[in-house]
Write an enzyme that holds these catalytic residues in place. Sequence first.
Site, mmCIF file in Angstrom:
data_model
loop_
_atom_site.group_PDB
_atom_site.id
_atom_site.type_symbol
_atom_site.label_atom_id
_atom_site.label_comp_id
_atom_site.label_asym_id
_atom_site.label_seq_id
_atom_site.Cartn_x
_atom_site.Cartn_y
_atom_site.Cartn_z
ATOM 1 N N HIS A 179 1.282 3.923 13.396
ATOM 2 C CA HIS A 179 2.357 4.516 14.193
ATOM 3 C C HIS A 179 3.675 4.403 13.429
ATOM 4 O O HIS A 179 3.944 3.387 12.786
ATOM 5 C CB HIS A 179 2.501 3.821 15.554
ATOM 6 C CG HIS A 179 1.264 3.864 16.385
ATOM 7 N ND1 HIS A 179 0.859 4.990 17.072
ATOM 8 C CD2 HIS A 179 0.311 2.933 16.618
ATOM 9 C CE1 HIS A 179 -0.276 4.739 17.695
ATOM 10 N NE2 HIS A 179 -0.629 3.501 17.438
ATOM 11 N N ALA B 279 -6.933 -18.560 2.821
ATOM 12 C CA ALA B 279 -7.174 -18.308 4.240
ATOM 13 C C ALA B 279 -5.871 -18.089 4.999
ATOM 14 O O ALA B 279 -4.876 -18.783 4.785
ATOM 15 C CB ALA B 279 -7.937 -19.477 4.849
ATOM 16 N N ARG C 130 -1.073 -19.975 -8.453
ATOM 17 C CA ARG C 130 -1.772 -20.508 -9.616
ATOM 18 C C ARG C 130 -2.504 -19.402 -10.339
ATOM 19 O O ARG C 130 -2.974 -18.444 -9.717
ATOM 20 C CB ARG C 130 -2.784 -21.573 -9.189
ATOM 21 C CG ARG C 130 -3.233 -22.490 -10.317
ATOM 22 C CD ARG C 130 -4.111 -23.602 -9.776
ATOM 23 N NE ARG C 130 -5.522 -23.243 -9.831
ATOM 24 C CZ ARG C 130 -6.486 -23.853 -9.142
ATOM 25 N NH1 ARG C 130 -6.172 -24.815 -8.299
ATOM 26 N NH2 ARG C 130 -7.739 -23.484 -9.265
#
Length: 240
Positions: A122, A165, A188
Amino acid sequence: MRKEHRPHWAKRLHRLYQRAWVKHFLEPQFDSVGPYLDAGHPKYVSLYGPNISIGRCATLRTTPAYPITLTVWTSADREGRIDMGDYVLISPGTRILSSDNVTIGSNTMIAGEVYISDSDWHDVYDRTSEQGAHKPIAVEENVWLGYGVKVCKGVTIGKNSVIGAGSVVAKSIPANVIAVGNPARVVRELDPDRAIKKREDLYADPDALMAEMQQLERYFLRNNSLFSWLRALVAPSRND
């Protein structure tokens, strides 16, 4: 149940049923699909729209509570695409949506509840229209997306990179790095002197791998019987 109580023959029959279900119901939904598609709980893999393809030795893992959803949106001026390479792993709860083009490279591992979308869907001011709020996504070869990662439109994630995560990938990530955070940032670089073993190495001989897995299952379930299975179903204990 905390343990697998089925005898080997029962588990084997269930696996054969799942493979037949994949062949008959799931594979025809893809525009193209490679051999050795492995889908656990295949009833909970949902495809919507055209232009969805997947390569050889792909693994789709679902549960009733966490299905996999692959959705392509079509409009008057274009059709989206989802193109996935070989040896791809997709875990429970993953959703991939395309209004433009989403490419998932070979050997990529996608953990649970990952969300990948190449559109905002949208416009900020005209919320009845998508406008130009779509750009293709490229997840390159051998990327690892951690649990709950969100990948936004217009992003490229370079080969071998790992996304931690819960990260939100709003800008492109280079190859051979680890990136985390919201928005995801490189923390890293991978060691260029260390070899990376890929999923394709595991599937070098798919028939031999499946035979080995069956042998292991037969060994681990060797003490299970029909009686112990039925007893665990009707009168389970703490040991079950």
